[in-house]
Structure formats: C-alpha cells, structure tokens
Scaffold this motif. Structure first.
Motif, PDB file in Angstrom:
ATOM      1  N   ARG A 245       0.825  -1.198   0.000  1.00 40.26           N
ATOM      2  CA  ARG A 245       0.000   0.000   0.000  1.00 40.26           C
ATOM      3  C   ARG A 245       0.863   1.252   0.000  1.00 40.26           C
ATOM      4  O   ARG A 245       1.938   1.289   0.606  1.00 40.26           O
ATOM      5  CB  ARG A 245      -0.911   0.001   1.235  1.00 40.26           C
ATOM      6  CG  ARG A 245      -1.917   1.120   1.253  1.00 40.26           C
ATOM      7  CD  ARG A 245      -2.951   0.923   2.348  1.00 40.26           C
ATOM      8  NE  ARG A 245      -2.357   0.990   3.672  1.00 40.26           N
ATOM      9  CZ  ARG A 245      -3.057   0.990   4.792  1.00 40.26           C
ATOM     10  NH1 ARG A 245      -4.384   0.879   4.743  1.00 40.26           N
ATOM     11  NH2 ARG A 245      -2.448   1.045   5.959  1.00 40.26           N
ATOM     12  N   CYS A 246       0.389   2.279  -0.686  1.00 45.42           N
ATOM     13  CA  CYS A 246       1.063   3.573  -0.692  1.00 45.42           C
ATOM     14  C   CYS A 246       1.104   4.101   0.737  1.00 45.42           C
ATOM     15  O   CYS A 246       0.062   4.202   1.410  1.00 45.42           O
ATOM     16  CB  CYS A 246       0.330   4.555  -1.595  1.00 45.42           C
ATOM     17  SG  CYS A 246       0.985   6.245  -1.540  1.00 45.42           S
ATOM     18  N   GLY A 247       2.300   4.457   1.224  1.00 45.20           N
ATOM     19  CA  GLY A 247       2.451   4.912   2.597  1.00 45.20           C
ATOM     20  C   GLY A 247       1.890   6.291   2.853  1.00 45.20           C
ATOM     21  O   GLY A 247       1.686   6.663   4.019  1.00 45.20           O
ATOM     22  N   GLN A 248       1.629   7.047   1.793  1.00 43.92           N
ATOM     23  CA  GLN A 248       1.146   8.418   1.953  1.00 43.92           C
ATOM     24  C   GLN A 248      -0.379   8.476   2.024  1.00 43.92           C
ATOM     25  O   GLN A 248      -0.951   8.872   3.021  1.00 43.92           O
ATOM     26  CB  GLN A 248       1.656   9.284   0.796  1.00 43.92           C
ATOM     27  CG  GLN A 248       3.171   9.409   0.738  1.00 43.92           C
ATOM     28  CD  GLN A 248       3.732  10.133   1.938  1.00 43.92           C
ATOM     29  OE1 GLN A 248       3.193  11.138   2.361  1.00 43.92           O
ATOM     30  NE2 GLN A 248       4.815   9.598   2.497  1.00 43.92           N
TER      31      GLN A 248
ATOM     32  N   TYR B 282      -2.583   0.580  -4.167  1.00 43.40           N
ATOM     33  CA  TYR B 282      -1.852  -0.654  -3.895  1.00 43.40           C
ATOM     34  C   TYR B 282      -1.046  -1.045  -5.129  1.00 43.40           C
ATOM     35  O   TYR B 282      -1.489  -0.834  -6.268  1.00 43.40           O
ATOM     36  CB  TYR B 282      -2.816  -1.786  -3.538  1.00 43.40           C
ATOM     37  CG  TYR B 282      -3.414  -1.672  -2.154  1.00 43.40           C
ATOM     38  CD1 TYR B 282      -2.909  -2.426  -1.099  1.00 43.40           C
ATOM     39  CD2 TYR B 282      -4.482  -0.819  -1.908  1.00 43.40           C
ATOM     40  CE1 TYR B 282      -3.458  -2.340   0.175  1.00 43.40           C
ATOM     41  CE2 TYR B 282      -5.035  -0.716  -0.635  1.00 43.40           C
ATOM     42  CZ  TYR B 282      -4.517  -1.479   0.398  1.00 43.40           C
ATOM     43  OH  TYR B 282      -5.059  -1.381   1.657  1.00 43.40           O
ATOM     44  N   TYR B 283       0.128  -1.666  -4.883  1.00 38.91           N
ATOM     45  CA  TYR B 283       1.023  -2.025  -5.982  1.00 38.91           C
ATOM     46  C   TYR B 283       1.647  -3.398  -5.746  1.00 38.91           C
ATOM     47  O   TYR B 283       1.780  -3.850  -4.601  1.00 38.91           O
ATOM     48  CB  TYR B 283       2.134  -0.983  -6.126  1.00 38.91           C
ATOM     49  CG  TYR B 283       1.615   0.408  -6.309  1.00 38.91           C
ATOM     50  CD1 TYR B 283       1.099   0.825  -7.538  1.00 38.91           C
ATOM     51  CD2 TYR B 283       1.586   1.306  -5.239  1.00 38.91           C
ATOM     52  CE1 TYR B 283       0.594   2.108  -7.703  1.00 38.91           C
ATOM     53  CE2 TYR B 283       1.089   2.591  -5.403  1.00 38.91           C
ATOM     54  CZ  TYR B 283       0.589   2.979  -6.630  1.00 38.91           C
ATOM     55  OH  TYR B 283       0.072   4.241  -6.787  1.00 38.91           O
ATOM     56  N   CYS B 284       2.035  -4.040  -6.855  1.00 41.25           N
ATOM     57  CA  CYS B 284       2.691  -5.355  -6.762  1.00 41.25           C
ATOM     58  C   CYS B 284       4.000  -5.246  -5.985  1.00 41.25           C
ATOM     59  O   CYS B 284       4.294  -6.052  -5.111  1.00 41.25           O
ATOM     60  CB  CYS B 284       2.998  -5.894  -8.156  1.00 41.25           C
ATOM     61  SG  CYS B 284       1.556  -6.235  -9.170  1.00 41.25           S
ATOM     62  N   ASP B 285       4.782  -4.237  -6.335  1.00 41.51           N
ATOM     63  CA  ASP B 285       6.102  -4.051  -5.742  1.00 41.51           C
ATOM     64  C   ASP B 285       6.561  -2.621  -6.005  1.00 41.51           C
ATOM     65  O   ASP B 285       5.796  -1.797  -6.522  1.00 41.51           O
ATOM     66  CB  ASP B 285       7.107  -5.055  -6.325  1.00 41.51           C
ATOM     67  CG  ASP B 285       7.051  -5.116  -7.857  1.00 41.51           C
ATOM     68  OD1 ASP B 285       6.796  -4.058  -8.484  1.00 41.51           O
ATOM     69  OD2 ASP B 285       7.244  -6.203  -8.415  1.00 41.51           O
ATOM     70  N   ARG B 286       7.792  -2.329  -5.666  1.00 40.74           N
ATOM     71  CA  ARG B 286       8.302  -0.968  -5.845  1.00 40.74           C
ATOM     72  C   ARG B 286       8.431  -0.598  -7.322  1.00 40.74           C
ATOM     73  O   ARG B 286       8.350   0.573  -7.688  1.00 40.74           O
ATOM     74  CB  ARG B 286       9.654  -0.817  -5.146  1.00 40.74           C
ATOM     75  CG  ARG B 286       9.546  -0.881  -3.627  1.00 40.74           C
ATOM     76  CD  ARG B 286      10.783  -0.312  -2.941  1.00 40.74           C
ATOM     77  NE  ARG B 286      10.632  -0.332  -1.503  1.00 40.74           N
ATOM     78  CZ  ARG B 286       9.999   0.605  -0.810  1.00 40.74           C
ATOM     79  NH1 ARG B 286       9.448   1.628  -1.435  1.00 40.74           N
ATOM     80  NH2 ARG B 286       9.924   0.513   0.509  1.00 40.74           N
ATOM     81  N   THR B 287       8.629  -1.602  -8.171  1.00 31.30           N
ATOM     82  CA  THR B 287       8.698  -1.318  -9.610  1.00 31.30           C
ATOM     83  C   THR B 287       7.385  -0.729 -10.102  1.00 31.30           C
ATOM     84  O   THR B 287       7.357   0.280 -10.817  1.00 31.30           O
ATOM     85  CB  THR B 287       9.036  -2.600 -10.394  1.00 31.30           C
ATOM     86  OG1 THR B 287      10.289  -3.109  -9.953  1.00 31.30           O
ATOM     87  CG2 THR B 287       9.094  -2.309 -11.891  1.00 31.30           C
ATOM     88  N   CYS B 288       6.280  -1.363  -9.723  1.00 33.90           N
ATOM     89  CA  CYS B 288       4.964  -0.852 -10.107  1.00 33.90           C
ATOM     90  C   CYS B 288       4.686   0.497  -9.438  1.00 33.90           C
ATOM     91  O   CYS B 288       4.077   1.385 -10.042  1.00 33.90           O
ATOM     92  CB  CYS B 288       3.871  -1.855  -9.728  1.00 33.90           C
ATOM     93  SG  CYS B 288       3.697  -3.223 -10.903  1.00 33.90           S
TER      94      CYS B 288
END
Length: 464
Positions: free
Chosen positions: A59-62, A67-73
């Motif tokens: 999940r986006c911390g801000q 939501y994202y698969c990983d930091r790449t996404c």
C-alpha cells in the motif's frame, strides 16, 4: 500504464485501409491508456499500475489508498499517482472511480496540454461525450459527479471550466473501456483509449479489443469485443469496426420485440404480446432478486430463482433472448460453484447454443462461454462433450486473445489433459470412471472387477 491491442478476426480485414492482408489474430494496433483506474470495489486487491490481481500488495504509505505489486509498479505509477495521492490526503478519502478517472485525465492535460498527446490521433477534447442525449437520470448523475469532482479537485491545481469537466465525464460515460485482470476473467478497472474510441460500431465487425498482458488487441476477421464499455462513437469514415458491447444495440432492439419461442413443431400458436411482456418483466424482477441473493451468499436461493424463472421463460422466450441467456448463464455458474455439475452442464450447453446463433464464430465472448461450458462438462464427467467444447474454445481464443494470453495457455493445458482422458475413456470406460472417482476423492484407486472377462489395458502413457 496498461494498454490494449486491437486485432482483426476477418481474413482480409474488411474495410481496413491498409496495404497488407491481415490474418485472423493479427494485431492492428496497440494503445496505452490515456488514463485508467481500478474499480472502487477492487482497489485493495488489484495493482493500480499493471491491473494484476495479487494476494499480497503493497500500500502507498502516503494516501493509504493505492496498492502495488512491488516498488517497480509503485515507481511506474508515481507520475499519475503523485497529484492523486496528495488530493486524497487533503480530501480525507478517495472518491469514486469516475471522479478519480476524470481527475487523472485533467492532471495529464495539465502536464501535457490539451492538444494531441504522443501516439494519439485525437485529443480528449475532440472525443464525443453525447451529453446532449442524456436522460434526466443521467443528467442528474452527471451533475452529482461534477459537484463531487469540484470538492476533490485541489485549489492549487489548474482550474478547468465546467463545460470541459462535464465533457470529460461524458467521455468516460460513452467511451470508457473496462480493463481485465491478468487472466482476463474479471473486469477490474476502466480506462480511456483515444485512438480506440474512433473505431466505428458494426453489428458484424471485423475487429475485436482484448486487454492482453497490457495490450488492447485488434483482430482481422469480423469480431466482437468482450469488453463492456458504453455504446460506440458516432459513425466516422474510419476503417476499423468494433462492437463495443456484449450484444449489438440493433440486436438488443430486435430480441426485445422478437422474443417469441421458435414454434417449429412445438406450439401451434405463438404466445401473445402481453404474455411476452409479462415474462420479460418477471425476468427483470427475478434478476434483481438474484443479485440480492448473490450478494448475501444465498446460492441455493439463486438456483431456485433461476429454475423458477426458466419454467416461465421456456414456453415464451426464444433461445436467443437476452433474458433467457442471462438466467442460463447465472444458473450454470452458480450450480458449478455448488458442484452440481450435471445440471450446470445442461444450462451451459443451452447458453452456448444461443450464443452460437448470435455471435460471429471468432467472438471473444463466445469463446469464453464455450470454455466455461467445456470445463463444466468436464467436471460433470462428460468427457467427450467437454473435450470438444474446450477444443472449440481454444480455437476461438487463439484468435481473440492470442497464444500468449494466460487464458489461452490454461486452455491448452486443459485441451491436452482432456485429450488424454478422452483416450482413456475410449479404451476403457469403466476404468476411466473409477480413476476419476478416486481422483475426486483424493484416494488411492481400488478397482473392483469389471463385469467382463477382458483384462483392463494399460491406460497411462507418458506424453511425448
């Protein structure tokens, strides 16, 4: 950002102004989304960048929303999510999908200007919105969306006029394309694809659109889109023809008025118009009850509603009537979930028979229906019919989805498996059912003597 591919389904690409001759399944063009968002109900289970369903998303911390698969996404999404992220924090909560999509479109226009963006043949401002043809309820929804948008839109961002904002919501309403997950089995979001919006509607089209691993595909040979956006653009002298709904508008009009049963050898007198009207209304009411029961997880009640509705429909409605087909589809799906496969297979077969009269042979929605019917027959132990339907579905989806799509790959595995089981069935039907029964129970096979003096042949062979 995910994109789509446009494929042809017709050998020569009827109407396509190109020098080459297209083959079924050829990609005519692929287009990235101008803007796209995940549906409200799936924001926590679908990646907001690649639209893939994942068990564990970050999940986006801000904003605590995306939501994202990983930091790449997450990094790939930042350009489109940056303004959205701060706006959600300021607003206190995320707005609806339509508001989020409109905001992403306008933020992109703020960044890049309102002219043609890279790769686009038409600007967002030039797309049709059909606001002038909205009914009162649609106009009311439009006004509510605009008001919600103005509450969400940050004061420090570029301010756009009411006419443009209303235009954007109109464009979303009539030009939004649904996006599927990585397996193509569930609609998970909505996006705007400007070039694709220029394709003409045709009741027997030569192209289809498939959200295929980040691409919308278009195929040569008359095809229908299995995506479910609104009605198509106004007619323009373009050369690609798509059907952008599950059924064509003219067909829907026809089946609404031509809803009688095929009377060949069945009834001497067709049902009256009043009877047809009554059954149609009963079907609509039943569908509402079914939706309520499904939301509450009352699946046995859903089955009962479907059976009761079919008893009323069958003497009156034709086998291609949309309401009959809808009930057959639901009944088959829910019965399969309840593992009542034999009854589910019967309903699935009737649904496919209706679809075969409606759709072009290379229709993606037909392919998906045939696949589901094949799997249902397979699970019911009807291996001959199941294998035949799975092969038919595989042939269709090879064209509409391409060989690399996850669904097509799954179908190839099923085709090989059912082919092996069919050979086993043909060699020794008794042994086949004993093995199947043991496999379903996850038990070791205990074969009782078959009422025959012949020895059972060796059935398992390593596939070369």
């Amino acid at each position: 950002m995910e994109s789509v591919e446009v494929f042809t389904t017709e050998g020569k690409g009827r109407g396509l102004k190109a020098q080459k001759e297209f083959l079924p399944g050829d990609v005519i063009f692929a287009e990235p989304a101008y803007a796209a968002v995940v549906f409200d109900s799936l924001t926590h289970v679908i990646c907001h960048t690649c639209f893939k369903r994942q068990e564990r998303l970050h999940r986006c911390g801000q904003c605590k929303f995306a939501y994202y698969c990983d930091r790449t996404c997450q990094r790939a999404a930042w350009l489109n999510h940056k303004n959205e992220c701060s706006a959600i924090k300021r607003h206190g909560k995320a707005p609806t999908e339509n508001i989020r999509l409109a905001a992403r479109i306008l933020w992109k226009m703020e960044r890049e200007g309102s002219g043609l963006s890279e790769g686009c043949l038409v600007s967002i401002e030039e797309l049709q919105n059909h606001v002038e043809s909205f009914g009162e309820d649609e106009k009311k929804e439009l006004r509510a969306d605009v008001e919600s948008f103005l509450e969400f839109w940050p004061p420090h961002c570029q301010q756009f006029g009411m006419q443009l904002i209303s235009h954007i919501f109109g464009v979303i309403s009539c030009n939004g394309f649904t996006l599927s997950d990585q397996r193509g089995l569930q609609a998970v979001g909505v996006g705007i694809f400007p070039n694709l919006c220029q394709a003409n509607h045709d009741c027997w089209p030569n192209c289809t659109v498939v959200f295929n691993n980040g691409n919308i595909r278009s195929l040569p040979q008359k095809i229908y889109s299995f995506l479910l956006p609104s009605l198509a653009q106004k007619k323009t002298p373009n050369s690609i023809f798509l059907l952008k709904t599950g059924f064509s508008p003219c067909y829907l009009k026809k089946i609404s008025s031509d809803a009688l049963t095929n009377t060949e050898g069945m009834t001497p007198n067709p049902p009256s118009a009043d009877m047809v009207k009554e059954v149609i209304q009963f079907s609509k009411d039943t569908l509402e009850k079914i939706n309520e029961a499904r939301m509450e997880g009352q699946y046995h009640e859903v089955v009962k509603l479907c059976r009761d509705c079919l008893k009323k429909q069958e003497p009156v409605l034709g086998d291609t009537n949309i309401y009959l087909l809808r009930i057959l589809s639901i009944a088959s799906e829910v019965l399969s979930y309840l593992q009542m496969f034999e009854e589910a297979a019967d309903y699935a077969k009737r649904m496919v028979d209706g679809y075969l009269k409606i759709y072009h042979p290379n229709n993606a929605q037909l392919g998906m229906a045939v696949m589901r019917a094949g799997v249902t027959h397979w699970h019911a132990g009807l291996i001959e019919a199941g294998h035949g339907l799975i092969c038919k579905a595989y042939a269709i989806l090879l064209i509409t989805h391409g060989p690399s799509h996850p669904i097509t790959k799954d179908l190839e595995v099923m085709r090989v498996q059912t082919e092996m089981e069919l050979r086993m069935f043909q060699q020794n039907e008794f042994m086949y059912y004993k093995m199947r029964e043991a496999a379903l129970k996850n038990q070791k096979i205990q074969v009782m003597p078959e009422p025959s003096n012949e020895n059972a042949p060796s059935l398992f062979h390593k596939k070369e």
